[in-house]
Design a protein around this motif. Sequence first.
Motif, PDB file in Angstrom:
ATOM      1  N   GLY A 264       0.802  -1.210  -0.077  1.00  0.00           N
ATOM      2  CA  GLY A 264      -0.056   0.033   0.100  1.00  0.00           C
ATOM      3  C   GLY A 264       1.041   1.361  -0.208  1.00  0.00           C
ATOM      4  O   GLY A 264       0.557   2.272  -0.652  1.00  0.00           O
ATOM      5  N   GLY A 265       1.926   1.185   0.911  1.00  0.00           N
ATOM      6  CA  GLY A 265       2.839   2.412   0.864  1.00  0.00           C
ATOM      7  C   GLY A 265       3.375   2.559  -0.555  1.00  0.00           C
ATOM      8  O   GLY A 265       3.675   3.610  -1.110  1.00  0.00           O
ATOM      9  N   ARG A 266       3.965   1.220  -1.072  1.00  0.00           N
ATOM     10  CA  ARG A 266       4.669   1.475  -2.370  1.00  0.00           C
ATOM     11  C   ARG A 266       3.694   2.086  -3.352  1.00  0.00           C
ATOM     12  O   ARG A 266       4.097   2.742  -4.227  1.00  0.00           O
ATOM     13  N   GLY A 287      -4.490   2.747  -7.751  1.00  0.00           N
ATOM     14  CA  GLY A 287      -5.617   1.768  -8.191  1.00  0.00           C
ATOM     15  C   GLY A 287      -5.403   0.438  -7.644  1.00  0.00           C
ATOM     16  O   GLY A 287      -4.060   0.294  -7.171  1.00  0.00           O
ATOM     17  N   LYS A 288      -6.430  -0.330  -7.595  1.00  0.00           N
ATOM     18  CA  LYS A 288      -6.276  -1.823  -7.313  1.00  0.00           C
ATOM     19  C   LYS A 288      -5.209  -2.444  -7.964  1.00  0.00           C
ATOM     20  O   LYS A 288      -4.599  -3.404  -7.253  1.00  0.00           O
ATOM     21  N   LEU A 289      -5.039  -2.355  -9.302  1.00  0.00           N
ATOM     22  CA  LEU A 289      -4.231  -3.167 -10.059  1.00  0.00           C
ATOM     23  C   LEU A 289      -2.841  -2.934  -9.607  1.00  0.00           C
ATOM     24  O   LEU A 289      -1.983  -3.859  -9.383  1.00  0.00           O
ATOM     25  N   ARG A 290      -2.484  -1.722  -9.332  1.00  0.00           N
ATOM     26  CA  ARG A 290      -1.168  -1.346  -8.917  1.00  0.00           C
ATOM     27  C   ARG A 290      -0.832  -1.814  -7.605  1.00  0.00           C
ATOM     28  O   ARG A 290       0.149  -2.355  -7.218  1.00  0.00           O
ATOM     29  N   LEU A 291      -1.784  -1.676  -6.616  1.00  0.00           N
ATOM     30  CA  LEU A 291      -1.680  -2.282  -5.033  1.00  0.00           C
ATOM     31  C   LEU A 291      -1.416  -4.015  -5.413  1.00  0.00           C
ATOM     32  O   LEU A 291      -0.472  -4.432  -4.655  1.00  0.00           O
ATOM     33  N   LEU A 292      -2.311  -4.411  -6.027  1.00  0.00           N
ATOM     34  CA  LEU A 292      -1.979  -6.059  -6.484  1.00  0.00           C
ATOM     35  C   LEU A 292      -0.627  -6.453  -6.815  1.00  0.00           C
ATOM     36  O   LEU A 292       0.022  -7.554  -6.289  1.00  0.00           O
ATOM     37  N   ARG A 293      -0.217  -5.468  -7.826  1.00  0.00           N
ATOM     38  CA  ARG A 293       1.213  -5.623  -8.466  1.00  0.00           C
ATOM     39  C   ARG A 293       2.003  -5.462  -7.333  1.00  0.00           C
ATOM     40  O   ARG A 293       3.131  -6.179  -7.211  1.00  0.00           O
ATOM     41  N   GLU A 294       1.759  -4.572  -6.546  1.00  0.00           N
ATOM     42  CA  GLU A 294       3.191  -4.326  -5.498  1.00  0.00           C
ATOM     43  C   GLU A 294       2.843  -5.265  -4.323  1.00  0.00           C
ATOM     44  O   GLU A 294       3.784  -5.851  -3.723  1.00  0.00           O
ATOM     45  N   VAL A 295       1.598  -5.931  -4.180  1.00  0.00           N
ATOM     46  CA  VAL A 295       1.583  -7.044  -3.241  1.00  0.00           C
ATOM     47  C   VAL A 295       2.549  -8.034  -3.628  1.00  0.00           C
ATOM     48  O   VAL A 295       3.351  -8.775  -3.043  1.00  0.00           O
ATOM     49  N   GLY A 296       2.254  -8.607  -5.096  1.00  0.00           N
ATOM     50  CA  GLY A 296       3.122  -9.472  -5.541  1.00  0.00           C
ATOM     51  C   GLY A 296       4.638  -9.337  -5.483  1.00  0.00           C
ATOM     52  O   GLY A 296       5.472 -10.393  -4.888  1.00  0.00           O
TER      53      GLY A 296
END
Length: 303
Positions: A264-266, A287-296
């Motif tokens: 979330g921070g990234r 956006g949600k896609l960016r957040l999911l990408r950063e989680v991965g």
Amino acid sequence: MTSTGTARAVDPERATLDKAATENFPVAPFFLPRPWRDDLMAVYGFARLVDDIGDGDLAPGGADARLLGVPAERAGDRMLLLDALETDLHRVFDPAGPEPSHPLLRRLRPTVRHRALTPEPFLALIAANRQDQLVKRYETYDDLVAYCELSANPVGRLVLAVTGTSTPERVRRSDAICTALQIVEHLQDVAEDLGRDRIYLPAADMERFHVQEADLAADTAGASVRALVAYQAQRARDLLNEGAPLVGSVHGRLRLLLAGFVAGGRAAVHAIAAAEHDVLSGPPKPGKLRLLREVGVTLRGEG
């Protein structure tokens, strides 16, 4: 509405807990074990209440003040409310004494008992909000970090304590993440904070980048403000990278939760960069896609 057409009284406990759905980060996501979720929500209720007192964002009607024993005519006195909250907090940690007055602190009492939580993180959150009433500007970055030690780092420490995973090294990494998240939130909220007569951009850095307070009141950020925001965002990014190994030090569903915080921070730092560091025309949100990408990326130990 009731059948008589009058509004129902606000339930202060529910009004506070319902704000969890609007936070930037998941408070107690569904994938965590139910006991963790319950205890994290109890901790959240306290943290949200103290912030709402400090920001003047309590539910209308004065119910919280009444519950804390503050007279109606002084329900707007934030320092008095914070003092009353601290008194009620001491009841949480006194098993032989009376029950806390506020339902959010009564909810917290069993969590404190069976998770063996200590008063210090809760007292730090109150101290941070007292500081907000007195300190409106920060001279140096070190001063700002010291504020984050009160306002943000206790939350991460409480998450580790509730999940039984605290170690000195994990606490150090958690502190880095929480300070980074606080800095990012300050960057997103420059305009909103200025409306409260608060500036969380260090004065020494504003001077270095030739930024005046009047520049922060503009509808869009000029080049100097953008350069200053980029500088602060890089500090947050570096802190997130310093704290990220915390994710790989735990397992299971806690690993996913902590990855969500780092991601979330990234993602927020990326959103600020994507807005070309103009945080004045509106808070940049990922956006949600960016957040999911950063989680991965975070779960893989990359980034």
